[in-house]
Design an enzyme around this catalytic site. Sequence first.
Site, PDB file in Angstrom:
ATOM      1  N   CYS A  23       0.833  -1.200   0.000  1.00  0.00           N
ATOM      2  CA  CYS A  23       0.000   0.000   0.000  1.00  0.00           C
ATOM      3  C   CYS A  23       0.869   1.251   0.000  1.00  0.00           C
ATOM      4  O   CYS A  23       1.397   1.640   1.056  1.00  0.00           O
ATOM      5  CB  CYS A  23      -0.898   0.028   1.236  1.00  0.00           C
ATOM      6  SG  CYS A  23      -1.750  -1.524   1.541  1.00  0.00           S
ATOM      7  N   THR A  51      -3.970  -3.480  -4.265  1.00  0.00           N
ATOM      8  CA  THR A  51      -4.267  -4.839  -4.718  1.00  0.00           C
ATOM      9  C   THR A  51      -4.253  -5.735  -3.473  1.00  0.00           C
ATOM     10  O   THR A  51      -3.269  -5.709  -2.719  1.00  0.00           O
ATOM     11  CB  THR A  51      -3.213  -5.292  -5.752  1.00  0.00           C
ATOM     12  OG1 THR A  51      -3.274  -4.394  -6.858  1.00  0.00           O
ATOM     13  CG2 THR A  51      -3.448  -6.720  -6.219  1.00  0.00           C
ATOM     14  N   GLY A  91     -14.097  -8.618 -35.419  1.00  0.00           N
ATOM     15  CA  GLY A  91     -15.325  -7.918 -35.810  1.00  0.00           C
ATOM     16  C   GLY A  91     -16.339  -7.887 -34.671  1.00  0.00           C
ATOM     17  O   GLY A  91     -15.958  -7.703 -33.507  1.00  0.00           O
ATOM     18  N   ILE A 112     -10.058  -7.553 -35.524  1.00  0.00           N
ATOM     19  CA  ILE A 112      -9.970  -8.739 -36.390  1.00  0.00           C
ATOM     20  C   ILE A 112     -11.157  -9.681 -36.152  1.00  0.00           C
ATOM     21  O   ILE A 112     -11.630 -10.354 -37.063  1.00  0.00           O
ATOM     22  CB  ILE A 112      -8.601  -9.434 -36.202  1.00  0.00           C
ATOM     23  CG1 ILE A 112      -7.507  -8.547 -36.810  1.00  0.00           C
ATOM     24  CG2 ILE A 112      -8.579 -10.836 -36.817  1.00  0.00           C
ATOM     25  CD1 ILE A 112      -6.092  -8.978 -36.527  1.00  0.00           C
ATOM     26  N   GLU A 133       1.747   0.637 -11.468  1.00  0.00           N
ATOM     27  CA  GLU A 133       3.210   0.462 -11.389  1.00  0.00           C
ATOM     28  C   GLU A 133       3.918   1.554 -12.192  1.00  0.00           C
ATOM     29  O   GLU A 133       4.945   1.311 -12.818  1.00  0.00           O
ATOM     30  CB  GLU A 133       3.613  -0.911 -11.925  1.00  0.00           C
ATOM     31  CG  GLU A 133       3.032  -2.052 -11.126  1.00  0.00           C
ATOM     32  CD  GLU A 133       3.940  -2.491 -10.000  1.00  0.00           C
ATOM     33  OE1 GLU A 133       5.164  -2.360 -10.117  1.00  0.00           O
ATOM     34  OE2 GLU A 133       3.419  -2.955  -8.977  1.00  0.00           O
TER      35      GLU A 133
HETATM   36  C1  LIG Z   1      -6.250  -1.862 -10.500  1.00  0.00           C
HETATM   37  C2  LIG Z   1      -5.211  -1.068  -9.787  1.00  0.00           C
HETATM   38  C3  LIG Z   1      -4.357  -1.715  -8.904  1.00  0.00           C
HETATM   39  C4  LIG Z   1      -3.392  -0.983  -8.199  1.00  0.00           C
HETATM   40  N1  LIG Z   1      -2.608  -1.614  -7.274  1.00  0.00           N
HETATM   41  C5  LIG Z   1      -1.824  -0.862  -6.454  1.00  0.00           C
HETATM   42  C6  LIG Z   1      -1.166  -1.442  -5.329  1.00  0.00           C
HETATM   43  O1  LIG Z   1      -1.239  -2.649  -5.112  1.00  0.00           O
HETATM   44  N2  LIG Z   1      -0.465  -0.641  -4.502  1.00  0.00           N
HETATM   45  C7  LIG Z   1      -0.358   0.706  -4.717  1.00  0.00           C
HETATM   46  O2  LIG Z   1       0.294   1.383  -3.925  1.00  0.00           O
HETATM   47  N3  LIG Z   1      -0.953   1.300  -5.778  1.00  0.00           N
HETATM   48  C8  LIG Z   1      -1.692   0.561  -6.649  1.00  0.00           C
HETATM   49  N4  LIG Z   1      -2.349   1.149  -7.706  1.00  0.00           N
HETATM   50  C9  LIG Z   1      -2.209   2.587  -7.901  1.00  0.00           C
HETATM   51  C10 LIG Z   1      -1.477   2.965  -9.179  1.00  0.00           C
HETATM   52  O3  LIG Z   1      -0.111   2.701  -9.046  1.00  0.00           O
HETATM   53  C11 LIG Z   1      -1.808   4.438  -9.483  1.00  0.00           C
HETATM   54  O4  LIG Z   1      -3.136   4.464  -9.969  1.00  0.00           O
HETATM   55  C12 LIG Z   1      -0.871   5.046 -10.489  1.00  0.00           C
HETATM   56  O5  LIG Z   1       0.398   5.221  -9.924  1.00  0.00           O
HETATM   57  C13 LIG Z   1      -1.358   6.400 -11.002  1.00  0.00           C
HETATM   58  O6  LIG Z   1      -1.741   7.240  -9.960  1.00  0.00           O
HETATM   59  P1  LIG Z   1      -3.159   7.989 -10.026  1.00  0.00           P
HETATM   60  O7  LIG Z   1      -4.183   6.965 -10.320  1.00  0.00           O
HETATM   61  O8  LIG Z   1      -3.322   8.791  -8.803  1.00  0.00           O
HETATM   62  O9  LIG Z   1      -3.060   8.924 -11.305  1.00  0.00           O
HETATM   63  P2  LIG Z   1      -2.430  10.400 -11.331  1.00  0.00           P
HETATM   64  O10 LIG Z   1      -1.082  10.374 -10.741  1.00  0.00           O
HETATM   65  O11 LIG Z   1      -3.432  11.374 -10.839  1.00  0.00           O
HETATM   66  O12 LIG Z   1      -2.263  10.587 -12.903  1.00  0.00           O
HETATM   67  C14 LIG Z   1      -3.336  10.982 -13.767  1.00  0.00           C
HETATM   68  C15 LIG Z   1      -2.757  11.216 -15.170  1.00  0.00           C
HETATM   69  O13 LIG Z   1      -1.813  12.304 -15.122  1.00  0.00           O
HETATM   70  C16 LIG Z   1      -0.575  11.872 -15.649  1.00  0.00           C
HETATM   71  N5  LIG Z   1       0.533  12.528 -14.944  1.00  0.00           N
HETATM   72  C17 LIG Z   1       0.706  12.692 -13.615  1.00  0.00           C
HETATM   73  N6  LIG Z   1       1.871  13.313 -13.364  1.00  0.00           N
HETATM   74  C18 LIG Z   1       2.439  13.552 -14.564  1.00  0.00           C
HETATM   75  C19 LIG Z   1       3.660  14.171 -14.975  1.00  0.00           C
HETATM   76  N7  LIG Z   1       4.526  14.662 -14.094  1.00  0.00           N
HETATM   77  N8  LIG Z   1       3.905  14.254 -16.299  1.00  0.00           N
HETATM   78  C20 LIG Z   1       3.032  13.744 -17.204  1.00  0.00           C
HETATM   79  N9  LIG Z   1       1.880  13.153 -16.874  1.00  0.00           N
HETATM   80  C21 LIG Z   1       1.584  13.051 -15.571  1.00  0.00           C
HETATM   81  C22 LIG Z   1      -0.556  10.368 -15.411  1.00  0.00           C
HETATM   82  O14 LIG Z   1       0.370   9.724 -16.278  1.00  0.00           O
HETATM   83  C23 LIG Z   1      -1.987  10.002 -15.700  1.00  0.00           C
HETATM   84  O15 LIG Z   1      -2.204   9.861 -17.078  1.00  0.00           O
HETATM   85  C24 LIG Z   1      -3.270   0.417  -8.437  1.00  0.00           C
HETATM   86  C25 LIG Z   1      -4.127   1.052  -9.348  1.00  0.00           C
HETATM   87  C26 LIG Z   1      -5.106   0.342 -10.001  1.00  0.00           C
HETATM   88  C27 LIG Z   1      -6.042   1.083 -10.918  1.00  0.00           C
END
Ligand SMILES: Cc1cc2nc3c(=O)[nH]c(=O)nc-3n(C[C@H](O)[C@H](O)[C@H](O)COP(=O)(O)OP(=O)(O)OC[C@H]3O[C@@H](n4cnc5c(N)ncnc54)[C@H](O)[C@@H]3O)c2cc1C
Length: 403
Positions: free
Chosen positions: A123, A159, A359, A357, A383
């Site tokens: 986490c 997760t 359809g 592919i 990740e």
């Molecule tokens: C199904 C799932 C499982 C997960 N499992 C885990 C887990 O086990 N443990 C854990 O700790 N986390 C987990 N996560 C969290 C995951 O790692 C984050 O969702 C991810 O790091 C993105 O963070 P955010 O969702 O807050 O998006 P944000 O950081 O808010 O990003 C939103 C958008 O802005 C873009 N962005 C942000 N900063 C920049 C920048 N400086 N330059 C360009 N673009 C930028 C991002 O690329 C993205 O497109 C999980 C997420 C999901 C959906």
Amino acid sequence: MELSEDVLEVQKWVHEFAVDVIRPAAHEWDEREQTPWPIIQEAAKIGLYGLEFWGTQWLDPSGLAVPVVMEELFWGDAGIGLALVGTTLASVAVVANGTPEQVGEWAPQMFGTESEPAVAAFCSSEPDAGSDVGAMRTRAVYDEASDEWVLNGTKTWATNGGIAAVHVVVAVVDPSLGTRGQASFVIGPGTKGLSQGQKFAKHGIRASHTAEVVLDDVRLPGSCLLGGKDKLDERLARARERQRTGGASRGNASMATFEASRPSVGAQAVGIARAAYEYALGYAQQRVQFGKPIVENQAVAFQLADMKVNVDAARLLVWRAAWMARNSKPFTAAEGSQSKLFAGETAVRTTEKAIQILGGNGYTREYPVERMARDAKIYTIFEGTSEIQRLVIGRTISGAALR
Ligand SMILES: Cc1cc2nc3c(=O)[nH]c(=O)nc-3n(C[C@H](O)[C@H](O)[C@H](O)COP(=O)(O)OP(=O)(O)OC[C@H]3O[C@@H](n4cnc5c(N)ncnc54)[C@H](O)[C@@H]3O)c2cc1C
């Protein structure tokens, strides 16, 4: 490049499990949106789940056993695959940052036993701290009198969050130091103050449980700080000194761990992409329109050619990075991020092409490529998003302070 006998053997074994057990169950668990415990139990029973299994794969000298296993499991199904491997992220955090005593105590509990398997959660993410790990708010405060840490905060997107036997939680111990003021803690089964918040209904990987984890005055003995208090104090003193003198940073250990684990995540995406490519190829050879199999149209065959090239290229990037990580070769061009970025985007492109592919059939839940496309999308998000991977690669190759 040749895989060793050992790796070929495990590849064949895991592939058989994917064919016989994972694939037939994929649709059901995607629809149920629940952790597939019977499949985890079956994997544990035959030795394909647990510390011993993963320990053996991690020790493979080529570094290729882990990506090979990941690819086969996720070729079977990504949601079930993640339910089977989600625990490895938390266990890697303990192995990388814990003392030998902590590894010995916690790593076995994370996987449970053959007859009663368990899962673990890592986490780090929070509602206001996703890509921006430095914005983390969960606090860990040391109570010297009782030698206890008190944790408060809300983690999100975890997760296995809330259903895990063991949670590894990253928390702020010194807010003035940014990411360098963070530390990791292990929270064992039944600890008071930890509860599951919202469970997320997701677009894909729906057999993998994702939820908030709420920490409300969680009291942990000092021994639950990964690496121990002395090491933390030394690390914080160095960070304060650097902050005072403006000295160069030696790099963040948790970022290095992430970079090294990225090839495994890339390998999962390769598994999904390969599955979609193979399915689409078989379909294109069978489906007849205008009196001939659709694969005989150059427009279709060219799509399949591109899919195949991309899947193989992604695998080679993953294997290169995995081999480098295992053999302590420094990632001078963010090779771990390269592999995850390319494999994740390949999975998205390949599964989308597979739907095209097939359809109309591709667009229905009667055929698996629709599920694969939903599953693939997470690989440009978790990740480290694709943008963050590009940021890491861009910074590494240019030395520029990109933001
Ligand atoms: C199904 C799932 C499982 C997960 N499992 C885990 C887990 O086990 N443990 C854990 O700790 N986390 C987990 N996560 C969290 C995951 O790692 C984050 O969702 C991810 O790091 C993105 O963070 P955010 O969702 O807050 O998006 P944000 O950081 O808010 O990003 C939103 C958008 O802005 C873009 N962005 C942000 N900063 C920049 C920048 N400086 N330059 C360009 N673009 C930028 C991002 O690329 C993205 O497109 C999980 C997420 C999901 C959906």
